[in-house]
Scaffold this active site. Structure first.
Site, short mmCIF file in Angstrom:
data_model
loop_
_atom_site.label_atom_id
_atom_site.label_comp_id
_atom_site.label_asym_id
_atom_site.label_seq_id
_atom_site.Cartn_x
_atom_site.Cartn_y
_atom_site.Cartn_z
N HIS A 112 -27.93 -5.17 111.76
CA HIS A 112 -28.69 -5.04 113.00
C HIS A 112 -27.83 -4.26 113.99
O HIS A 112 -26.61 -4.41 114.02
CB HIS A 112 -29.01 -6.42 113.57
CG HIS A 112 -29.23 -6.44 115.05
ND1 HIS A 112 -28.25 -6.82 115.95
CD2 HIS A 112 -30.31 -6.11 115.80
CE1 HIS A 112 -28.72 -6.73 117.18
NE2 HIS A 112 -29.97 -6.29 117.12
N ASN A 114 -28.26 -2.51 118.22
CA ASN A 114 -29.07 -2.03 119.34
C ASN A 114 -28.16 -1.57 120.47
O ASN A 114 -27.04 -2.07 120.63
CB ASN A 114 -30.08 -3.08 119.83
CG ASN A 114 -29.45 -4.19 120.63
OD1 ASN A 114 -29.16 -4.04 121.81
ND2 ASN A 114 -29.19 -5.32 119.97
N ARG A 116 -28.68 -0.20 124.78
CA ARG A 116 -29.71 -0.13 125.82
C ARG A 116 -29.05 0.11 127.19
O ARG A 116 -27.86 -0.17 127.40
CB ARG A 116 -30.54 -1.41 125.87
CG ARG A 116 -29.70 -2.65 126.13
CD ARG A 116 -30.46 -3.93 125.91
NE ARG A 116 -29.59 -5.09 126.07
CZ ARG A 116 -28.82 -5.58 125.11
NH1 ARG A 116 -28.81 -5.03 123.92
NH2 ARG A 116 -28.05 -6.64 125.34
N ARG A 272 -45.25 -3.56 122.94
CA ARG A 272 -46.06 -3.50 121.72
C ARG A 272 -45.57 -4.55 120.73
O ARG A 272 -44.42 -4.53 120.30
CB ARG A 272 -45.97 -2.10 121.11
CG ARG A 272 -46.76 -1.91 119.82
CD ARG A 272 -46.66 -0.46 119.35
NE ARG A 272 -47.40 -0.23 118.14
CZ ARG A 272 -46.86 -0.17 116.91
NH1 ARG A 272 -45.55 -0.33 116.77
NH2 ARG A 272 -47.61 0.07 115.86
N GLU A 274 -46.04 -5.19 117.54
CA GLU A 274 -45.53 -4.77 116.24
C GLU A 274 -44.09 -4.25 116.36
O GLU A 274 -43.28 -4.43 115.44
CB GLU A 274 -46.43 -3.69 115.63
CG GLU A 274 -47.81 -4.18 115.23
CD GLU A 274 -47.78 -5.18 114.08
OE1 GLU A 274 -46.77 -5.24 113.37
OE2 GLU A 274 -48.79 -5.91 113.91
#
Length: 323
Positions: A112, A114, A116, A272, A274
């Site tokens: 994983h 990420n 930001r 969203r 999904e």
């Protein structure tokens, strides 16, 4: 000509990182392509979701980027850790990339990542706070101790190029963040680095310095993770190893739905759905109160999840909770 606003420059850098990362994982999978969906968020902004399913190496891989903005209800900014100086309604802007890869083989770890950038402003547009966050962590389902050693040493080298405090700080934060507290403090994986609320001035770095660090974290997986995939993806495994992989994926699901800040933020801001749930695996299992013999590979994997010094070996570290 006026300088491009920081948020636009950062969003453009994230978009480039997203494209580069997608190309890399397409090549690494060697069997399938990513489906792309572009979406708009009611209230402001949108994103690009790319998901690969049924690949040669990865059962599912998702790589998302987004640029979203809007109004946050009173008090929400402070709950996110913003230094707003009050609990009034505020505006937010956030751009980032997130990635989760679920391999077919239980011998290949899940990964994983990420990165930001977050801004908080008043309802009139006046700046109130801004920070960077992100990280990457490794979640094996097979107890090969060489994998986390390589992963952590790569991250330590990266962090050391920016500030000597970064790796020990962010490793400890990761060790104590990816924890299923409802499972007697069971760790999700073998950690990595995790950081949040990095503001200009942290460790003497300005905004551009922090951005360089964050983008380097975003691009570290070809060096930190790629060798693990090449090493393990053709190794044999059986039904027992596959089932344990599904059980550990169940723990991954529990963390993401119960504790993960990014998932909770997406659910609270009408992102969203999904894309918010992209990190979930295609298959998982929940055995009732499983027990494993002390000499089993399952027990060895669970013991390997305890925080330790992966740089110099396997020396256990204290498990005192922080952050």
């Amino acid at each position: 000509m006026s300088e491009t606003p920081a948020r636009e420059r950062i969003a453009a850098s994230i978009a480039t990182l997203h494209d580069e990362t997608t190309r890399y994982f397409t090549e690494l999978d060697a069997g399938a392509a990513f489906r792309e969906d572009r979406w708009d968020r009611p209230g402001g902004g949108g994103g690009v979701s790319r998901v690969l399913t049924g690949g040669g190496t990865f059962e599912k891989a998702g790589i998302n980027r987004s640029v979203v903005e809007g109004v946050m209800p009173a008090g929400m900014a402070q709950r996110l850790g913003a230094q707003t100086g009050g609990a009034a309604e505020t505006r937010f802007f956030v751009t980032g990339m997130s990635l989760v890869v679920h391999p077919r083989s239980p011998k290949v770890p899940t990964v994983h990542l990420n990165v930001r950038y977050f801004e908080i402003s008043g309802t009139g547009g006046e700046p109130l706070d801004a920070w960077f966050g992100g990280g990457t962590d490794l979640t094996p389902t097979w107890p090969d101790r060489e994998d986390p050693v390589h992963f952590h040493r790569t991250l330590a080298d990266l962090c050391g190029r920016h500030h000597p405090s970064f790796y020990p700080r962010f490793k400890s934060w990761c060790d104590h963040y990816f924890v299923n507290a409802h499972r007697a403090e069971e760790r999700r994986g073998v950690g990595g680095i995790f950081f949040d609320h990095l503001r200009p001035g942290d460790s003497g770095l300005d905004r551009d310095g922090l951005l360089r660090f964050v983008l380097e974290v975003g691009g570290v997986l070809p060096e930190a993770y790629g060798p693990l995939v090449h090493r393990h993806r053709d190794e044999p495994y059986g039904e027992r190893e596959r089932h344990f992989q599904l059980v550990r994926r169940g723990r991954y699901v529990e963390f993401n739905l119960v504790h993960d800040r990014g998932t909770l933020f997406g659910l609270q801001t009408s992102a969203r759905i999904e894309s918010v749930l992209m990190s979930l695996p295609p298959l998982a299992a929940w055995d009732y109160a499983p027990e494993y013999p002390p000499d089993s590979f399952e027990a060895e994997l669970l013991a390997m999840l305890e925080p330790r010094d992966w740089i110099s070996g396997v020396t256990p570290l204290p498990s005192t909770r922080s952050h």
